[in-house]
Scaffold this motif. Structure first.
Motif, short mmCIF file in Angstrom:
data_model
loop_
_atom_site.label_atom_id
_atom_site.label_comp_id
_atom_site.label_asym_id
_atom_site.label_seq_id
_atom_site.Cartn_x
_atom_site.Cartn_y
_atom_site.Cartn_z
N ALA A 143 11.33 -3.75 -5.09
CA ALA A 143 12.24 -4.90 -5.21
C ALA A 143 13.71 -4.55 -5.05
CB ALA A 143 12.03 -5.59 -6.56
N GLY A 144 14.08 -3.34 -5.38
CA GLY A 144 15.49 -2.98 -5.46
C GLY A 144 16.30 -3.27 -4.21
N THR A 145 15.88 -2.74 -3.08
CA THR A 145 16.67 -2.93 -1.86
C THR A 145 16.56 -4.35 -1.32
OG1 THR A 145 14.82 -2.04 -0.56
CG2 THR A 145 16.58 -0.51 -1.17
N GLN A 146 15.43 -5.05 -1.63
CA GLN A 146 15.33 -6.45 -1.22
C GLN A 146 16.38 -7.29 -1.93
OE1 GLN A 146 12.82 -4.46 -1.75
NE2 GLN A 146 11.00 -4.98 -0.60
N ILE A 147 16.60 -6.98 -3.20
CA ILE A 147 17.63 -7.71 -3.96
C ILE A 147 19.00 -7.41 -3.38
CG2 ILE A 147 18.75 -7.91 -6.20
CD1 ILE A 147 16.01 -7.33 -7.47
N VAL A 170 12.71 6.12 -9.52
CA VAL A 170 13.71 5.65 -8.56
C VAL A 170 13.04 5.01 -7.34
CG1 VAL A 170 15.52 6.36 -6.95
CG2 VAL A 170 15.45 7.31 -9.27
N LEU A 171 12.04 5.69 -6.77
CA LEU A 171 11.47 5.24 -5.50
C LEU A 171 10.62 3.99 -5.61
CD1 LEU A 171 10.47 8.70 -3.95
CD2 LEU A 171 12.44 7.28 -3.40
N LEU A 172 9.78 3.89 -6.63
CA LEU A 172 8.90 2.72 -6.73
C LEU A 172 9.68 1.41 -6.93
CD1 LEU A 172 5.83 4.09 -8.73
CD2 LEU A 172 6.12 3.85 -6.27
N GLY A 215 0.80 -1.22 0.00
CA GLY A 215 0.00 0.00 0.00
C GLY A 215 0.83 1.26 0.00
N GLN A 216 2.04 1.18 0.56
CA GLN A 216 2.89 2.37 0.62
C GLN A 216 3.24 2.91 -0.76
OE1 GLN A 216 7.01 2.06 1.91
NE2 GLN A 216 7.00 -0.14 1.54
N LEU A 217 3.16 2.07 -1.78
CA LEU A 217 3.44 2.55 -3.13
C LEU A 217 2.47 3.66 -3.52
CD1 LEU A 217 4.02 -0.90 -4.90
CD2 LEU A 217 5.76 0.71 -4.09
N ALA A 218 1.20 3.51 -3.10
CA ALA A 218 0.21 4.55 -3.38
C ALA A 218 0.55 5.84 -2.64
CB ALA A 218 -1.19 4.06 -2.98
N LEU A 219 1.03 5.71 -1.41
CA LEU A 219 1.40 6.91 -0.64
C LEU A 219 2.60 7.61 -1.25
CD1 LEU A 219 0.93 6.06 3.15
CD2 LEU A 219 -0.53 7.42 1.64
N ILE A 220 3.53 6.84 -1.79
CA ILE A 220 4.70 7.45 -2.44
C ILE A 220 4.25 8.24 -3.67
CG2 ILE A 220 6.79 6.93 -3.78
CD1 ILE A 220 7.29 4.61 -1.81
N VAL A 221 3.36 7.65 -4.45
CA VAL A 221 2.83 8.36 -5.63
C VAL A 221 2.11 9.63 -5.20
CG1 VAL A 221 1.22 8.23 -7.56
CG2 VAL A 221 2.65 6.25 -7.00
N PHE A 222 1.29 9.52 -4.16
CA PHE A 222 0.59 10.69 -3.63
C PHE A 222 1.56 11.80 -3.23
CE2 PHE A 222 0.05 12.31 0.77
CZ PHE A 222 -0.78 13.39 0.49
N ALA A 223 2.60 11.45 -2.48
CA ALA A 223 3.54 12.45 -1.99
C ALA A 223 4.31 13.11 -3.12
CB ALA A 223 4.51 11.79 -1.00
#
Length: 250
Positions: free
Chosen positions: A189-193, A182-184, A71-79
Motif C-alpha cells: 500500500a505504501g507507494t500506492q498512497i 519495510v518491503l511488504l 502473489g509477489q508478496l510471497a516471493l519477497i518473503v522467500f527472497a
C-alpha cells in the motif's frame, strides 16, 4: 565440477531443505492463481450488472496480470528468508566453512534466488492470465492480444528483479525483520498512497515496485524506463549486500 557450480547446487539443496523458505516460494502459486480467478469472476459480474464499482481504467488484458501483484508478496518473503535464515540460525558459519570465498557464496545465493523466482513466476504468470480470461468469459481476451506478450515477459523480469532486490536488502540488513517490515507495506500500500498524493506522486514513480509495475502494464509507454529504474534499485541493493558480506564477520 567447478566450485561455483558446486556452491549453486548446495544452495538449491538448502532451499529445498529449509521449510519456511520453500513454502514461501510455493505460496506464490496459489495466491497468484486464486487472485487471478477471483478478479476475473468479480469483473465479469461487474461488467454484466453494469456496476459502478468497476474501475474506470479496467481492461481484460491488464486484469490478467493483477494476481501476481499480490502473489509477489510471497516471493519477497522467500527472497528475504533465503538470505536471512542462515544468519538467524547461525548456519552461515557452516556455509562459509564449505565456501570460504564470500563473493562466491553470495553469488550462488543470488543465482539461486533469481533462478527459483523466474522458474516459478514464468508458468504462473501465464496460467494466471489464462485463468482470469476464462473467469471473464465472453469479456476475456486471448493471450496474444496486442501488448500482452510483452507485458507477460515484463512481469517475469519484474518479479525476478524484485526478488533479487529483496535478497540484497536482506543481505545488507542480515535480518528478516527490517526488510519485511519495510518491503511488504511498501508493495502492499505504501507507494500506492504516495502516488495518489500530489506532492509525492512524481517521486513515487521511481520507487522499485512502482517503476517495475510499468514493465507489466500492457499498454505502458515507459515500460523500458521502468525496467531501467528497477535495474538500478536491484543493482544497488545487491552491491550493498555484497559489501556487507565482505566487510563484516558472520
Amino acid at each position: 565440477m567447478s566450485e561455483t557450480v558446486a556452491a549453486v547446487r548446495a544452495e538449491f539443496t538448502k532451499l529445498r531443505g529449509i521449510r519456511g523458505t520453500f513454502v514461501a516460494l510455493l505460496l506464490f502459486v496459489p495466491v497468484s492463481v486464486f487472485i487471478a480467478a477471483l478478479g476475473g469472476w468479480s469483473a465479469k459480474g461487474a461488467i454484466e450488472s453494469d456496476s459502478p464499482g468497476l474501475r474506470s481504467d479496467f481492461t481484460p488484458e491488464q486484469a490478467g496480470l493483477d494476481g501476481i501483484l499480490y502473489g509477489q508478496l510471497a516471493l519477497i518473503v522467500f527472497a528475504v528468508l533465503i538470505v536471512s535464515s542462515e544468519y538467524a540460525s547461525g548456519m552461515m558459519r557452516v556455509s562459509l566453512l564449505a565456501v570460504p570465498r564470500r563473493g562466491r557464496l553470495y553469488a550462488a545465493k543470488m543465482t539461486v534466488t533469481a533462478l527459483a523466482a523466474a522458474a516459478v513466476a514464468a508458468p504462473v504468470i501465464v496460467v494466471g492470465y489464462l485463468v482470469t480470461q476464462i473467469a471473464l468469459g465472453p469479456h476475456g481476451t486471448p493471450i496474444d492480444a496486442n501488448g500482452v506478450p510483452r507485458a507477460l515477459a515484463g512481469a517475469v523480469v519484474y518479479l525476478t528483479l524484485m526478488s533479487l532486490f529483496a535478497a540484497g536488502v536482506a543481505a545488507t540488513a542480515r535480518s528478516s525483520v527490517l526488510p519485511l517490515a519495510v518491503l511488504l507495506p511498501m508493495v502492499l500500500a505504501g507507494t500506492q498512497i504516495l502516488s495518489a498524493i500530489g506532492a509525492t506522486k512524481e517521486a513515487a514513480r521511481y520507487f522499485p515496485d512502482q517503476a517495475g509495475m510499468r514493465m507489466l502494464t500492457v499498454h505502458a509507454q515507459d515500460a523500458y524506463t521502468g525496467c531501467v529504474v528497477m535495474l538500478v534499485w536491484t543493482t544497488t541493493a545487491l552491491a550493498a549486500g555484497y559489501l556487507r558480506s565482505r566487510r563484516w564477520d558472520a
